[in-house]
Design an enzyme around this catalytic site. Structure first.
Site, PDB file in Angstrom:
ATOM      1  N   SER A 184       0.842  -1.192   0.000  1.00 54.37           N
ATOM      2  CA  SER A 184       0.000   0.000   0.000  1.00 54.37           C
ATOM      3  C   SER A 184       0.887   1.256   0.000  1.00 54.37           C
ATOM      4  O   SER A 184       1.713   1.402  -0.898  1.00 54.37           O
ATOM      5  CB  SER A 184      -0.957  -0.046   1.199  1.00 54.37           C
ATOM      6  OG  SER A 184      -2.022   0.847   1.025  1.00 54.37           O
ATOM      7  N   ASP A 396      -9.119  -5.794  -4.673  1.00 57.40           N
ATOM      8  CA  ASP A 396      -8.717  -4.619  -3.885  1.00 57.40           C
ATOM      9  C   ASP A 396      -9.593  -3.437  -4.300  1.00 57.40           C
ATOM     10  O   ASP A 396      -9.579  -3.042  -5.469  1.00 57.40           O
ATOM     11  CB  ASP A 396      -7.236  -4.318  -4.171  1.00 57.40           C
ATOM     12  CG  ASP A 396      -6.670  -3.235  -3.255  1.00 57.40           C
ATOM     13  OD1 ASP A 396      -7.462  -2.465  -2.668  1.00 57.40           O
ATOM     14  OD2 ASP A 396      -5.431  -3.165  -3.131  1.00 57.40           O
ATOM     15  N   HIS A 436      -7.140  -5.920  -0.289  1.00 60.52           N
ATOM     16  CA  HIS A 436      -6.025  -4.982  -0.199  1.00 60.52           C
ATOM     17  C   HIS A 436      -4.880  -5.561   0.643  1.00 60.52           C
ATOM     18  O   HIS A 436      -5.023  -5.712   1.855  1.00 60.52           O
ATOM     19  CB  HIS A 436      -6.516  -3.671   0.404  1.00 60.52           C
ATOM     20  CG  HIS A 436      -5.490  -2.584   0.384  1.00 60.52           C
ATOM     21  ND1 HIS A 436      -4.864  -2.167  -0.765  1.00 60.52           N
ATOM     22  CD2 HIS A 436      -4.966  -1.835   1.378  1.00 60.52           C
ATOM     23  CE1 HIS A 436      -4.010  -1.204  -0.479  1.00 60.52           C
ATOM     24  NE2 HIS A 436      -4.047  -0.988   0.812  1.00 60.52           N
TER      25      HIS A 436
END
Ligand SMILES: *[C@@H]1O[C@H](CO)[C@@H](O)[C@H](O)[C@H]1NC(C)=O
Ligand SMILES: *[C@@H]1O[C@H](CO)[C@@H](O)[C@H](O)[C@H]1NC(C)=O
Ligand SMILES: *[C@@H]1O[C@H](CO)[C@@H](O)[C@H](O)[C@H]1NC(C)=O
Ligand SMILES: *[C@@H]1O[C@H](CO)[C@@H](O)[C@H](O)[C@H]1NC(C)=O
Ligand SMILES: *[C@@H]1O[C@H](CO)[C@@H](O)[C@H](O)[C@H]1NC(C)=O
Ligand SMILES: *[C@@H]1O[C@H](CO)[C@@H](O)[C@H](O)[C@H]1NC(C)=O
Ligand SMILES: *[C@@H]1O[C@H](CO)[C@@H](O)[C@H](O)[C@H]1NC(C)=O
Ligand SMILES: *[C@@H]1O[C@H](CO)[C@@H](O)[C@H](O)[C@H]1NC(C)=O
Length: 539
Positions: A184, A396, A436
């Site tokens: 991320s 995601d 995610h």
């Protein structure tokens, strides 16, 4: 515990004794004058490291650690700003350095994510990026360009420089290889390092990279606005997300050859939302959508494009519906969106998401606060022999999957004319059914010991339990590429029957190097990785 050197099948000199003692004064003596030790503390095997209360970004304390020296250092940065870094220096060192990343807007030393690294034997580092805050809180950035620049790139680089000074002094031995692993914002930090500071690392794992800050944050506002206000006739309430998902599954699941709840090729599914339309007098209006709601679906599954066909950001994938609550369940956009114009662009806390328009997006693109967004010219990193493994989950919704596809393709466009084969140093892997950075709600094989993943299996896990090798573990795959030249063609993902027990495997499947995709060979157990092969979509 298996050590990395054994796993890679070669022997290396392991340092069992350190040259410096684990004390503030000894570590301080190894530091440049702009760095100060906060603490240095030896922990025996099986200790818990108690995270300081002020570390609001990552309050979790890692447990069951191997014997190590825990160090915290403060570094003077630009203006009057500082950043901090944490180090775990294991007694049983594998000779290598590993830096881990952060998430969202969070500030804090990520001690929890350092724990899996130190269990492999890496001397492991995390930076606080120069502030303390939770993941979604960007208010620290308001009128603080120096703090934003620290978050954007200075703190990761500066912390890496300090770590690479302390580690050889502590062990009285040179570091053999330098690695980075983050997801991320952590993925962005890794790619940013490759772009700006190619000498910092030999290998980088960049998971679900939030690389395009100046577009991802505005899109976060844009995507929520499609479904707002909640009183609009086009608003799709969260209670219908599952209904949409079911229909997407019905139309798109079997396209990869197997009907298993995992959509492997959402971009080739010609989904027809109208199949969800309610009839004249629906018997059950909670399992169908009205015409205005169908229009919202079209927007959600479409790229964010501006005037003159300017591409701003990719769409939500078909199959992401179970994750839509991140953006679409509230009466306002996620603060990771709104906080960007408010605090990073300096509009102030009173700025309202209703005032978002294309000019805001274009201004973000021009100013790119903190230089956080990653540019496509990675030629210096390639030239010095660096390697990058990147991946992105296909359900995601935080960061749309195709943002990595776009980045990879733009890097290719930039480097191929310079004579560089992008796959020779940068490979992307897409993970069907993964959310995610970690996790799945369609029983997809999502686990490969990526950054942030081990904690989902348990607080003392590292690597892939039962499959401690480079075919299943993305970090070991990177080591094999950097140190032995073994190019990763695929990584096998694992889904355990029960993640916290992680004893019995439900299914394994190869994650293929983009643009290849996993395809069932037509016979054999669909839950066995051997029954799948990596093929180009047109093969
Ligand atoms: C490690 O510590 C935990 C609790 O702190 C204890 O339950 C466990 O038995 C210890 N393990 C070993 C191998 O000493
Ligand atoms: C953040 O918290 C750490 C302790 O975890 C502290 O040392 C540091 O000074 C704080 N940083 C800022 C910028 O407030
Ligand atoms: C701290 O000082 C060292 C040695 O002079 C220098 O290499 C490094 O860039 C400095 N770090 C920062 C963040 O300014
Ligand atoms: C540091 O500088 C910024 C502006 O450059 C200012 O807002 C802030 O108050 C200063 N902090 C300290 C502790 O002096
Ligand atoms: C209506 O559809 C929803 C979603 O499919 C289902 O959960 C619910 O039980 C249905 N209600 C009736 C009365 O059939
Ligand atoms: C779009 O293109 C037209 C014609 O070239 C130009 O006048 C206009 O400024 C462009 N709009 C933007 C936002 O760049
Ligand atoms: C960061 O942004 C500023 C302002 O746009 C620019 O002057 C500077 O060169 C940038 N630095 C890097 C390292 O890109
Ligand atoms: C997994 O196993 C743990 C420990 O036995 C148990 O507490 C948990 O409920 C199980 N989870 C699932 C989803 O079955």
């Amino acid at each position: 515990m298996m050590k990395v050197n054994q796993l890679l099948g070669f022997s290396a000199v392991l340092s069992a004794t350190s040259a410096l003692e684990c004390s503030p004064s000894a570590i301080q003596a190894a530091l440049p004058s702009n760095a100060t030790v906060n603490f240095a503390q030896a922990l025996p095997a099986n200790s818990t490291f108690e995270v300081p209360k002020s570390d609001t970004g990552y309050p979790g304390s890692p447990i069951g650690l191997p014997a190590l020296c825990a160090v915290s250092i403060q570094v003077k940065s630009i203006g009057n700003s500082t950043f901090g870094l944490g180090l775990f220096l294991p007694d049983d060192w594998n000779g290598r350095f590993l830096a881990v990343g952060n998430g969202g807007f969070a500030g804090g030393i990520n001690w929890l994510d350092m724990a899996p690294g130190v269990r492999y034997g890496f001397a492991t580092m995390s930076t606080d990026t120069g502030h303390n805050s939770s993941t979604i809180d960007g208010s620290w950035a308001y009128q603080q360009p120096e703090k934003i620049e620290n978050w954007g790139h200075l703190a990761m680089h500066g912390s890496t420089v300090v770590a690479k000074t302390v580690i050889p002094a502590y062990y009285s031995q040179e570091i053999s290889f330098n690695y980075y692993a983050g997801c991320s914002t952590g993925g962005r930090q890794g790619l940013k390092e490759a772009e700006l500071y190619p000498d910092d690392f030999d290998g980088i794992v960049a998971g679900a990279p939030a690389w395009w800050t100046s577009h991802l944050q505005p899109w976060t506002i844009k995507v929520a606005s499609y479904n707002l206000p909640t009183s609009a006739d086009y608003h799709i309430p969260p209670s219908l997300f599952g209904v949409v998902q079911k229909e997407v599954m019905r139309q798109c699941d079997s396209q990869d050859g197997v009907k298993d709840g995992i959509i492997s090729s959402p971009d080739t599914c010609s989904f027809r939302p109208e199949d969800l339309l309610c009839g004249e007098s629906p018997t059950n209006s909670t399992d169908c959508l009205t015409a205005p709601q169908i229009s919202t679906l079209y927007k959600l599954y479409s790229d964010f494009v501006g005037e003159n066909q300017t591409f701003f950001y990719p769409h939500l994938n078909l199959g992401t519906e179970s994750q839509w609550r991140i953006h679409l369940a509230s009466d306002a956009p996620n603060p990771l969106g709104t906080g960007y114009p408010q605090f990073f662009m300096g509009f102030g806390a009173d700025w309202r998401w209703q005032d978002f328009n294309e000019d805001v997006q274009r201004l973000a693109d021009r100013t790119d606060p903190g230089n956080a967004s990653v540019k496509f010219d990675l030629s210096s990193f390639h030239a010095k022999g660096g390697k990058i493994i990147s991946y992105h989950g296909m359900i995601d919704a935080h960061i749309p999957t195709n943002s990595l596809k776009y980045f990879y393709n733009q890097v290719d466009r930039t480097l191929k004319p310079l004579g560089v084969d992008v796959d020779s140093f940068f490979r992307a892997f897409f993970v069907p059914g993964m959310a995610h950075c970690a996790g799945t709600d369609v029983d997809a094989p999502w686990y490969f010991a990526g950054p942030n993943q081990a904690g989902q299996l348990g607080p003392t896990v590292h690597g892939v339990p039962g499959f401690e090798d480079r075919d299943h573990d993305v970090l070991l795959a990177l080591l094999a590429w950097v140190e032995e030249g073994v190019k990763p063609e695929k990584i096998v993902g694992t889904k355990y029957v029960n993640e916290t027990l992680h004893s019995e495997v439900l299914r394994q499947r190869p994650l293929c190097m983009y643009p290849k995709q996993a395809r069932y060979v037509g016979n054999g157990d669909v839950n066995d990785a051997e029954s799948w092969t990596c093929k180009y979509p047109y093969e």
